[in-house]
Design a protein around this motif. Structure first.
Motif, PDB file in Angstrom:
ATOM      1  N   MET A 272       6.658  -4.635  -4.379  1.00  0.00           N
ATOM      2  CA  MET A 272       7.938  -4.868  -3.697  1.00  0.00           C
ATOM      3  C   MET A 272       8.174  -3.824  -2.611  1.00  0.00           C
ATOM      4  SD  MET A 272      10.647  -6.213  -6.592  1.00  0.00           S
ATOM      5  CE  MET A 272      10.317  -4.918  -7.786  1.00  0.00           C
ATOM      6  N   LEU A 273       7.847  -2.562  -2.917  1.00  0.00           N
ATOM      7  CA  LEU A 273       8.022  -1.487  -1.934  1.00  0.00           C
ATOM      8  C   LEU A 273       7.148  -1.732  -0.708  1.00  0.00           C
ATOM      9  CD1 LEU A 273       9.051   1.356  -1.123  1.00  0.00           C
ATOM     10  CD2 LEU A 273       7.097   2.292  -2.386  1.00  0.00           C
ATOM     11  N   ILE A 274       5.886  -2.037  -0.933  1.00  0.00           N
ATOM     12  CA  ILE A 274       4.940  -2.212   0.173  1.00  0.00           C
ATOM     13  C   ILE A 274       5.281  -3.446   1.002  1.00  0.00           C
ATOM     14  CG2 ILE A 274       2.520  -2.752   0.699  1.00  0.00           C
ATOM     15  CD1 ILE A 274       1.856  -0.980  -1.822  1.00  0.00           C
ATOM     16  N   ASN A 275       5.598  -4.547   0.324  1.00  0.00           N
ATOM     17  CA  ASN A 275       5.909  -5.782   1.057  1.00  0.00           C
ATOM     18  C   ASN A 275       7.249  -5.728   1.787  1.00  0.00           C
ATOM     19  OD1 ASN A 275       3.543  -7.256   0.539  1.00  0.00           O
ATOM     20  ND2 ASN A 275       4.298  -7.940  -1.464  1.00  0.00           N
ATOM     21  N   SER A 276       8.049  -4.706   1.504  1.00  0.00           N
ATOM     22  CA  SER A 276       9.320  -4.545   2.232  1.00  0.00           C
ATOM     23  C   SER A 276       9.092  -3.966   3.621  1.00  0.00           C
ATOM     24  CB  SER A 276      10.268  -3.628   1.451  1.00  0.00           C
ATOM     25  OG  SER A 276       9.832  -2.265   1.498  1.00  0.00           O
ATOM     26  N   GLN A 277       7.876  -3.510   3.882  1.00  0.00           N
ATOM     27  CA  GLN A 277       7.558  -2.890   5.175  1.00  0.00           C
ATOM     28  C   GLN A 277       6.899  -3.914   6.104  1.00  0.00           C
ATOM     29  OE1 GLN A 277       8.381   0.615   5.553  1.00  0.00           O
ATOM     30  NE2 GLN A 277       9.426  -0.100   3.699  1.00  0.00           N
ATOM     31  N   PRO A 278       7.364  -4.025   7.339  1.00  0.00           N
ATOM     32  CA  PRO A 278       6.815  -5.046   8.240  1.00  0.00           C
ATOM     33  C   PRO A 278       5.341  -4.835   8.597  1.00  0.00           C
ATOM     34  CG  PRO A 278       8.286  -3.547   9.425  1.00  0.00           C
ATOM     35  CD  PRO A 278       8.446  -3.245   7.968  1.00  0.00           C
ATOM     36  N   ASP A 279       4.860  -3.589   8.451  1.00  0.00           N
ATOM     37  CA  ASP A 279       3.474  -3.314   8.854  1.00  0.00           C
ATOM     38  C   ASP A 279       2.512  -3.250   7.670  1.00  0.00           C
ATOM     39  OD1 ASP A 279       4.732  -0.981   7.928  1.00  0.00           O
ATOM     40  OD2 ASP A 279       3.356   0.316   9.048  1.00  0.00           O
ATOM     41  N   LEU A 280       3.010  -3.586   6.454  1.00  0.00           N
ATOM     42  CA  LEU A 280       2.168  -3.529   5.257  1.00  0.00           C
ATOM     43  C   LEU A 280       2.242  -4.854   4.494  1.00  0.00           C
ATOM     44  CD1 LEU A 280       3.258  -0.018   3.881  1.00  0.00           C
ATOM     45  CD2 LEU A 280       1.327  -0.512   5.391  1.00  0.00           C
ATOM     46  N   GLU A 281       1.152  -5.204   3.815  1.00  0.00           N
ATOM     47  CA  GLU A 281       1.113  -6.449   3.064  1.00  0.00           C
ATOM     48  C   GLU A 281       0.173  -6.301   1.868  1.00  0.00           C
ATOM     49  OE1 GLU A 281      -0.216 -11.154   3.732  1.00  0.00           O
ATOM     50  OE2 GLU A 281      -0.820  -9.589   5.164  1.00  0.00           O
ATOM     51  N   VAL A 282       0.654  -6.656   0.669  1.00  0.00           N
ATOM     52  CA  VAL A 282      -0.198  -6.660  -0.513  1.00  0.00           C
ATOM     53  C   VAL A 282      -1.016  -7.942  -0.517  1.00  0.00           C
ATOM     54  CG1 VAL A 282      -0.260  -6.707  -3.047  1.00  0.00           C
ATOM     55  CG2 VAL A 282       1.385  -5.243  -1.860  1.00  0.00           C
ATOM     56  N   VAL A 283      -2.343  -7.805  -0.569  1.00  0.00           N
ATOM     57  CA  VAL A 283      -3.227  -8.976  -0.506  1.00  0.00           C
ATOM     58  C   VAL A 283      -3.986  -9.202  -1.802  1.00  0.00           C
ATOM     59  CG1 VAL A 283      -3.500  -8.855   1.994  1.00  0.00           C
ATOM     60  CG2 VAL A 283      -5.110  -7.620   0.521  1.00  0.00           C
ATOM     61  N   ALA A 284      -3.980  -8.228  -2.714  1.00  0.00           N
ATOM     62  CA  ALA A 284      -4.701  -8.396  -3.975  1.00  0.00           C
ATOM     63  C   ALA A 284      -4.130  -7.450  -5.015  1.00  0.00           C
ATOM     64  CB  ALA A 284      -6.190  -8.129  -3.776  1.00  0.00           C
ATOM     65  N   GLU A 285      -4.206  -7.872  -6.290  1.00  0.00           N
ATOM     66  CA  GLU A 285      -3.809  -7.025  -7.408  1.00  0.00           C
ATOM     67  C   GLU A 285      -4.870  -7.116  -8.495  1.00  0.00           C
ATOM     68  OE1 GLU A 285       0.100  -7.451  -8.998  1.00  0.00           O
ATOM     69  OE2 GLU A 285       1.036  -7.788  -7.038  1.00  0.00           O
TER      70      GLU A 285
END
Length: 237
Positions: free
Chosen positions: A25-38
């Motif tokens: 949630m923290l990372i995806n709240s940033q416009p320049d970051l995206e979670v692509v795998a867990e």
């Protein structure tokens, strides 16, 4: 409007689902970051990254099945086998742990990690760590790195199998490159080095590139390790 640059692709590896969710949630709240795998352990991480390209991996240290140190080693070995220019070849790893123990940090750095952070680091520090590692132009938490390496410097100098190879590489540095090398090892950023040596940042960046190439180092963290291994920088200096 101009197109925005593609976000930095982040993979999360932690055996606790709640931790992954919070980081996500923290990372995806940033416009320049995206979670692509867990992934929940090292084996799952290797499998996930075989099918998904990530720029930065946040890697827990202590996990069942395969820990984060071994997973880091294997992921970076696979990255090194990629063809030049491949985005998969440039993956960077930041190791996360709740244990502020030197042996974990040392093992992570020796495995090739580009950073080491505690899970209770402030959110802004975690986000900046991702961006910094992605840029590849600064050492993460230099105070942590220096404290760690000051503590284990004797171990590095006596047990490093690549010591003679690294010492020979250091000897090949020019006088100016050696100056920059020593300042990198002291945790200085490019702007700080430029100011101290009365050089432009572009010139410093060129020197840093030459140093990385001559030492066979992935990034500045590896340069710091080599400086301690070869005795160029001594604890407390």
């Amino acid at each position: 409007m101009p197109d925005l640059p593609a976000p930095i692709r982040v993979a999360l590896v932690d055996d606790q689902h709640l931790v992954r969710s919070g980081f996500g949630m923290l990372i995806n709240s940033q416009p320049d970051l995206e979670v692509v795998a867990e992934a929940g352990n090292g084996i799952e991480a290797i499998q996930a990254l075989a099918g998904t390209t990530a720029d930065v991996v946040l890697m827990d240290v202590r996990m069942p099945g395969m820990d984060g140190i071994e997973a880091t080693r294997r992921i970076l070995e696979q990255a090194a086998a990629q063809p030049p220019g491949s985005r998969r070849a440039d993956v960077k790893i930041v190791v996360l742990t709740t244990f502020d123990l030197d042996e974990y940090a040392l093992a992570a750095i020796q495995a090739g990690a580009s950073g080491f952070l505690l899970k209770d680091a402030p959110p802004e520090e975690l986000l900046e760590a991702i961006r910094t590692v992605y840029r590849g132009d600064a050492v993460i938490a230099p105070s942590t790195t220096r404290r760690l390496l000051d503590h284990v410097a004797p171990l590095l100098r006596t047990q490093a199998p690549q010591k003679s190879e690294h010492a020979a590489a250091v000897e090949r540095l020019t006088a100016r490159e050696r100056e920059v090398f020593q300042l990198i090892a002291q945790g200085q950023s490019n702007p700080e080095i430029a100011a101290g040596l009365f050089l432009s940042e572009a010139t410093v960046k060129t020197h840093v590139g030459h140093i990385l190439a001559k030492l066979g180092a992935r990034d500045r963290v590896q340069v710091v390790v080599i400086a301690y291994e070869t005795g160029v920088v001594a604890p407390g200096t």
